[in-house]
Structures are given as structure tokens and as C-alpha cells.
Design an enzyme around this catalytic site. Structure first.
Site, mmCIF file in Angstrom:
data_model
loop_
_atom_site.group_PDB
_atom_site.id
_atom_site.type_symbol
_atom_site.label_atom_id
_atom_site.label_comp_id
_atom_site.label_asym_id
_atom_site.label_seq_id
_atom_site.Cartn_x
_atom_site.Cartn_y
_atom_site.Cartn_z
ATOM 1 N N SER A 44 30.129 -19.248 -31.678
ATOM 2 C CA SER A 44 31.235 -18.829 -30.812
ATOM 3 C C SER A 44 32.531 -18.528 -31.560
ATOM 4 O O SER A 44 33.467 -17.995 -30.977
ATOM 5 C CB SER A 44 31.486 -19.889 -29.730
ATOM 6 O OG SER A 44 31.898 -21.109 -30.301
ATOM 7 N N LYS A 59 36.763 -24.707 -22.821
ATOM 8 C CA LYS A 59 37.562 -24.014 -23.843
ATOM 9 C C LYS A 59 38.874 -23.484 -23.258
ATOM 10 O O LYS A 59 39.936 -23.590 -23.879
ATOM 11 C CB LYS A 59 36.741 -22.867 -24.444
ATOM 12 C CG LYS A 59 35.562 -23.338 -25.296
ATOM 13 C CD LYS A 59 34.723 -22.159 -25.766
ATOM 14 C CE LYS A 59 33.543 -22.626 -26.611
ATOM 15 N NZ LYS A 59 32.684 -21.508 -27.043
#
Length: 800
Positions: A693, A736
Site C-alpha cells: 500500500s 488509514k
């Protein structure tokens, strides 16, 4: 007129009578019977009969006993003319009359006169009957049956017995015997309506024969039961005598007493027959052993476990969905998906219970996955409370031995059942909620794999006959509701994961934490520390300051700890000063109690070349990930530091290759790649990091270094990169985004393929407060995140 005098001259009877409709009572001719009269029109009918000195009434069965005011169609046509022998008034405005049946009659006319019913009646006389052999046989048989019924215990008035035996007329005999039959009112009415005396005699004979047969069967049952009781009583009496003799001699048989005690417990435990057979087998072994032998102790412990398990005990489920939802809402904020799943289970359970078919339902096996402090364990407790079930928690963190799940075999010294059976015993019901906590932290070593043992426990098709090694007999776990908790899924074996319904619990936003603190944490800590809301009041500003400055977590565990610390300091202050006043908690008071804020929510204002803000997901929630990229003289080598995993290293290589391939479009001299080495570092170096990611963040950092364009410090990003520059979707986006929000970063670049997921998972107030940009190519990221080329100001100043 006497109760059983010879038949009256029926020609002397009147043609009209006051009517009394009866309920559940038939009075036959020649029968003397007490009647309780309560309805006004029936009482009026009795008074009318007595006032006219006739004393005659007509009794007819009511078809519907519930009808208070019957009409002609509600009353049977055939009834009985009766004479009132005696009348008595009762205290509750009712009357009691003693009547004797005189003759059958058929209602020809019914009318209401002065608040009572009057009927015109046709008297029905029994015809003369020829004394055939059949009639004689029926009469003799009926009288024999009468004697047999009395010998079998049927209660009949002695005078009536003598009268029945002396009667020779078939019709009269049938009526008298019918009056003592144990039959329903409708059956008696059918007999009353049989006008042929011989046919009536046959029907009464058949019904009396059936009744005597039932009496014989009842007597046989009574004799068998009495014999069994007498045998038990005899054994009990002998045992009591032996016990008394032993006590007299001072020789109390403790061993026999123990055996009897175990037998009683085995019988009362409700265990299935095959398991009871095993228990009794072990009990026989114990009986033959010396009570002080080691083997006897092992058997005693085994039997204690068997008799104490809840083989047939279960709590009654609370099937009211509204109450269950209320309990879940009271204990936990939000978590709508989980609450909905529990209510679905309750709805299915309720429908199955109401169905006349299969009422059993397998308990769901849920797995709550999320960071610490989001309420996984406490949610399990609330689910048990909502279902009205017992709750037991099993901690599996660090468990390495399969025997801790499945139990040790009895051959080992100190053997015990596994944690599952221990939890069932602790719950004392066979349908508790069992929480398997930290299932992702189960260990593995030479003693076996505990996760493999859990495969049977968590399989609804297999756990109906779960066999613990210690017990050696099957126990039904199908009614147990298992709830597992984990911080991450990648450490849980795939076969075990397939057996569970995974429900993810995300971290909380600042607004959610504020709500949870006000509604749950502060009241809880006040109660635990002996204070109340009248003494301590937290302002929203103070709670927000506490969240931002003293906690940085996905859950609320540390927040609760800090709230508790503040309240304890206030409690101490109250005791020291001896004054109990109201404390209003403000940010300045929090600083005084807890010191300077630990975390700063202000982001770095300075935009730098090669410094990118990435986003990472960890088992404790989302985190900000600073990625540093720099170039130095060299030969085009790539240096990676910061405890990076293989996947992350590959992402860095892909990013470097992509920037090289797009050098012309980015305005980079291709020869620079051969002149410089590239160093990528991800702080903190001691913490292992992995995953794809960070791909777009690393690519942006490399492009920034070679183009000398600073990266915006107010932008965070996450997404996987391909060699063609495509931005691929990643996981953990809610956590996140919340991490970026906590750090004060409002612009977040995300993969376009994740847009639907983000929009459904994020609360509306979080979406509104953030600038979420969805991209599908790295070029879009460069346009947003990279500023214009940095001027070489510093170099010029140093030269001058």
C-alpha cells in the site's frame, strides 16, 4: 314422592312446564340429582314451579354451554320432566334444588312468560318390551358389570346399587345405569334420545363394559406401581436397618454412602443414556477399589466432572428483538452491522421456536476483527446479556498445546478437561456465549497445533458430538454461540477462518470517541471512583483536547485510562480538602492533572523534497507513515532501510522502474539514474513493515527527488503501484483515513477502486470533514502532491 317410587301415572302430568336449560348435566328418569341454579330466568322458573304447587320443571341440555340466554335452537328437543324434592337458597344469590327425573319429554313449543321460559311438552312413555333371551342376558350382564365395577373401586351409593339390582324393566334399568356412567354430557344426551328401551339397554351395556375394562387396566397399573413402590420401600427399609445397625456399632459405611451419592447425582444429571452407562461402569469400578487408592481418586474426579456438566440445562433465550436492541445500544455506540447480525440470529431463533417442525438452531460462529480497545470483548458480554445467556471468556493468547483445547487423556497425572469443557462447566448451561479471545495469537510447537483442535469446536456440523480427551464421551456444543476476537486475520489458518463469520470493527473517529466518552467512559469511571456527574463535569472541549493531546489510538482504552486518572486526582483532592464541590474539567485543568500534551496534532507546515506522508494499517489501527527518499553520488543502486518486508521492497523497485521509464515525461535527465544511488528509508527502523500500500507514496518520493519538486506535507496517500502506473486498491482504508484525520491532514489520495467501500464505511461527518481524492493512475498523484521545482536558493547563499 320418594326418590325411587314406582312410576307415576304419566297421564296425570301437565302439558306445560317451566324450563331450566342445563349445562354439562343430564338428569335421567328415576335419577335423583342436585342442581345449582344461577341464571335469573332459571331461578324464576323454579319459583314458578313451587308457587303453583306442581313442583314440576322440564330439564333439557343446552347445546352451547357458553351461551347465557339460549333460544329454542340452542336447546336439545328431548329432555326430562323432573319434580323438585327440595330447594335451598345460597348466600351468593344462587339456589340449590334436589330433583328427581320422572319421564322423557319432547319440546313442542317454547315461549317466554314473566322472565322465564315455558315449554309445551309431549310426554314420551317407554313401550312394553318382550322379555327375550337377549334382554334377559343384557340385564344379567349389566348387574354383573355393576358388581365388578364396585370391586374395582367405582364409587356408587349403596341404596342405588340395591335399587338397580331390583329393577327388571329394561328402559328403567338402562336409565339408572346410565346415571352412574363416567361419560360426557353429549354422550348422555345421545342415550336419553334413544326411545327404544332394548336399544338403550344395548348402548348402556357397551359403554359400561368399556368403563369396566378401563377400571381393570387402572387397577393393573395401580398394582404394578404398588409392587414397585413396596419393593423400593422394602429395600429402603432394609438399608435403613443396616445403616442403623452400623451406626449403633460405630461402623458407618462411608464408601457405600459415597456410591449412593454418585448414583443419585448420575440419575439427576440428565446425561444421555450411553454416557450414563459409562458413568455407572466407572462407578462399579470405584465400588470394587480401595477408597484410598490413586486410581479411585482419578475415577472420583472423572465422575465429578460428568455429573457437574449441564447435559440438559439451558437458559431461555430472550426473543424480544426490541429489548435485545435496546441492551446492545445501551452498552455500545454504533457497531450497527454487528447489532444487526445478532438481531437476525434472534429473529431466526424465534421463527424456529414458533415452528412445529425442527426447533433446533446452530449457534453462529462470529469473529470480531479490529484494533485493541474498540470493544470486541465487551461486545461479546453485551450479546450474552441481550440473549439472556451466560457468558464465558477463554483467553487463547499464547496457547501452544492442543490438549489445552481438547483436554488431556486420563492416563496422565493431573489430567483435566480442555478449556472448552471447563467453560461449559463454569457457565452451568449448555447454550452459553463463549468468547475465544485473541484467536490470532495461538502458538504452535511440537505438542500439536491448537488451531487444528479448534476446527472441530467451531464446525456446526461436527461440534454436536465434541469429544474431549479427558471425558472420552461426546458433548453437544451445537447450541453454544462462539465469538472469536482477533486483531488481524493473516495469522489465522485458512481452514479455521472459513468456519467463522468475520465482522470487522474499525477504529473510532474523534467524534465517535467524544460520544463514547460522554455516554459510556465518564459515567463508568465516575461510578468506579465513588463520584457522580454532580461533582465532575467534562466539557466537550476538554474531552476533545484529551483525545487529541493524550491519546493516539484506534480504540478508547487509553482514553478511558486518562479519564480515570483525572477523576482519581479529583477524588484525592476532595479527601485532602474535605470539601466536595463541583469540578468543571477544562483543557487547562487537564494540563495541570496530566502534564503537557504527549501528542501534537499540528502537521508539519514545511514542504520538503523526497518526504512523503504515507498511510499504513496495523493491528492497533491506522498510522501515519513518513517515507524519506534521497539521492547521492553513486552508480544507480537502490538502498532500502527501515525493516522493510519483501513485498514493500518489491514495491520500491517497481516505483523506481516506473520513474525511470517516465523520465522524459517528468523532465528528468535519464543519465542521472546512473550517476546517483537512491536511498529509501521508512522510520521507525526497529518496527517491521510490509505490504504494497505504500507504492504510490514511494513513487511520489522518488519522482520528487529526481525532479527537485517538494511534496505537499498536507497530503497523505495510500495505494499499490504497477509498472504501468496504475493505482490498485488496498485494505484498511477507514483506519488509514482516521489516522490522517488525527494527524490534522485533510487531503487524502486513495485508489479509485476503493471509492464505493470508503463511501459506505466512513461516517458522513468524517467524509464531510475530509478532502478525499480518488485516482486510478500515478500521474494524477503527481499533479496533486508535487509542488513546482524548488529553487537552489541555499546553494546560491553558500557561494556568496
Amino acid at each position: 314422592m320418594g326418590p325411587f317410587e314406582d312410576k307415576l301415572d304419566l297421564l296425570e302430568l301437565p302439558s306445560t312446564y317451566p324450563l331450566i336449560p342445563t349445562r354439562d348435566v343430564i338428569v335421567f328418569p328415576y335419577m335423583v340429582f342436585p342442581l345449582f341454579i344461577g341464571r335469573p330466568f332459571s331461578i324464576k322458573a323454579v319459583e314458578e314451579a313451587l308457587d303453583n304447587n306442581q313442583r314440576y320443571i322440564f330439564l333439557s341440555l343446552q347445546k352451547d354451554k357458553e351461551k347465557e340466554i339460549p333460544t329454542k335452537k340452542d336447546i336439545h328437543e328431548i329432555g326430562v320432566v323432573a319434580t323438585i324434592i327440595r330447594m335451598m337458597k345460597l348466600e351468593d344469590n344462587r339456589i340449590k334444588i334436589l330433583v328427581q327425573g320422572v319421564s322423557r319429554g319432547r319440546i313442542k313449543e317454547l315461549k317466554k312468560v314473566d322472565d322465564y321460559y315455558q315449554v309445551g311438552v309431549e310426554i314420551i312413555e317407554d313401550p312394553e318390551v318382550e322379555e327375550t333371551l337377549e334382554v334377559q342376558a343384557l340385564k344379567h350382564s349389566l348387574k354383573d358389570l355393576l358388581d365388578k365395577a364396585i370391586s374395582l373401586g367405582k364409587q356408587i351409593v349403596p341404596d342405588l346399587v340395591e335399587i338397580i339390582k331390583s329393577v327388571e324393566e329394561p328402559g328403567r334399568l338402562a336409565d339408572l345405569v346410565a346415571s352412574i356412567l363416567d361419560i360426557k354430557a353429549e354422550e348422555a344426551q345421545q342415550i336419553l334420545e334413544i326411545l327404544d328401551p332394548v336399544e338403550r339397554l344395548r348402548v348402556v351395556h357397551d359403554k359400561f363394559l368399556k368403563e369396566v375394562g378401563i377400571l381393570e387396566l387402572q387397577q393393573k397399573i395401580r398394582i404394578s406401581a404398588r409392587e414397585a413402590i413396596e419393593k423400593d420401600q422394602r429395600e429402603y427399609f432394609l438399608r435403613q436397618q443396616i445403616k442403623a445397625i452400623q451406626e449403633e456399632l460405630g461402623e458407618r459405611d462411608e464408601k457405600q454412602e459415597e456410591i449412593e451419592n454418585y448414583k443419585k447425582k448420575i440419575e439427576e444429571s440428565g446425561m444421555p443414556d450411553e454416557i450414563k452407562e459409562e458413568a455407572l461402569k466407572q462407578l462399579k469400578r470405584l465400588e470394587k477399589m480401595h477408597p484410598d487408592s490413586a486410581e479411585a481418586g482419578v475415577i472420583r474426579t472423572y465422575l465429578d466432572w460428568l455429573v457437574e456438566l449441564p447435559w440438559n440445562k439451558r437458559t431461555k433465550d430472550r426473543l424480544d428483538l426490541k429489548i435485545a436492541k435496546k441492551i446492545l445500544d445501551e452498552d455500545h455506540y454504533d457497531l450497527e452491522k454487528i447489532k444487526e447480525r445478532i438481531l437476525e440470529y434472534l429473529a431466526v431463533l424465534k421463527l424456529k421456536k414458533e415452528s412445529s417442525k425442527d426447533k433446533s438452531i446452530k449457534g453462529p460462529i462470529l469473529c470480531f476483527v479490529g484494533p485493541p480497545g474498540v470493544g470486541k470483548t465487551s461486545l461479546g458480554r453485551s450479546i450474552a446479556k441481550a440473549l439472556n445467556r451466560k457468558f464465558v471468556r477463554i483467553s487463547l493468547g499464547g496457547v501452544r498445546d492442543e490438549a489445552e483445547i481438547r483436554g488431556h487423556r486420563r492416563t496422565y497425572v493431573g489430567a483435566m478437561p480442555g478449556k472448552i469443557i471447563q467453560a461449559i462447566k463454569q457457565a452451568r448451561t449448555k447454550n452459553p456465549v463463549i468468547m475465544l479471545d485473541e484467536v490470532d495469537k495461538i502458538g504452535l510447537d511440537f505438542r500439536g497445533d491448537p488451531t487444528a483442535a479448534l476446527l472441530e469446536v467451531l464446525d456446526p456440523e461436527q461440534n454436536k458430538e465434541f469429544i474431549d480427551h479427558y471425558l472420552g464421551v461426546p458433548f453437544d456444543l451445537s447450541e453454544v454461540m462462539f465469538i472469536c476476537t482477533a486483531n488481524r486475520l493473516d495469522t489465522i489458518p485458512r481452514p479455521l477462518l472459513d468456519r467463522m463469520e468475520v465482522i470487522r470493527l474499525s477504529g473510532y473517529s474523534e467524534e465517535e470517541k467524544l460520544h463514547i466518552a460522554k455516554k459510556y467512559l465518564i459515567p463508568k469511571q465516575l461510578k468506579e471512583n465513588g463520584l457522580d456527574e454532580k461533582t465532575v463535569e467534562f466539557s466537550d472541549k476538554a474531552i476533545t483536547f484529551l483525545i487529541r493531546g493524550y491519546t493516539r489510538e484506534a480504540g478508547v482504552r487509553n482514553l478511558e485510562r486518562q479519564i480515570g486518572s483525572i477523576i482519581r486526582k479529583i477524588a484525592k483532592k476532595i479527601i485532602e480538602t474535605g470539601k466536595k464541590r463541583k469540578y468543571k474539567i477544562t483543557p487547562s485543568l487537564i494540563k495541570k492533572f496530566l502534564g503537557a500534551p504527549i501528542y501534537s496534532t499540528e502537521k508539519e507546515e514545511k514542504d520538503e523534497v523526497g518526504v512523503v506522508t504515507g498511510l499504513a494499517w496495523t493491528e492497533v489501527g491506522g498510522e501515519i507513515l513518513k517515507i524519506e527518499v534521497t539521492k547521492m553520488d553513486g552508480k544507480g543502486n537502490l538502498v532500502l532501510t527501515g525493516s522493510l518486508g519483501d513485498v514493500m521492497k518489491e514495491s520500491a523497485r517497481i516505483a523506481f522502474s516506473y520513474v525511470k521509464s517516465k523520465a522524459k515525461e517528468l523532465g528528468i535527465d535519464p543519465e542521472e539514474f546512473g550517476k546517483y544511488d537512491l536511498h529509501i528509508h521508512v522510520p521507525a527502523g526497529a518496527i517491521p513493515k510490509d505490504g504494497p500500500s505504500a507504492g504510490i507514496a514511494i513513487t511520489t518520493g522518488i519522482a520528487s527527488v529526481f525532479t527537485n519538486r517538494p511534496v505537499r506535507s498536507d497530503v497523505a496517500m495510500t495505494g499499490e503501484i504497477t509498472l504501468r502506473g496504475k493505482v490498485l486498491p488496498v485494505g484498511g482504508l477507514k483506519e488509514k483515513i482516521l489516522a490522517a484525520k488525527r494527524a490534522g491532514i485533510k487531503t487524502v489520495i486513495l485508489p479509485k477502486d476503493n471509492k464505493e467501500e470508503v463511501m459506505s464505511d466512513l461516517p458522513p461527518y468524517v467524509r464531510k470533514s475530509m478532502n478525499l481524492i480518488f485516482v486510478d493512475h500515478i500521474d494524477e498523484v503527481f499533479k496533486i502532491a508535487l509542488r513546482e521545482e524548488k529553487k537552489e536558493v541555499e546553494n546560491q547563499e553558500s557561494e556568496s
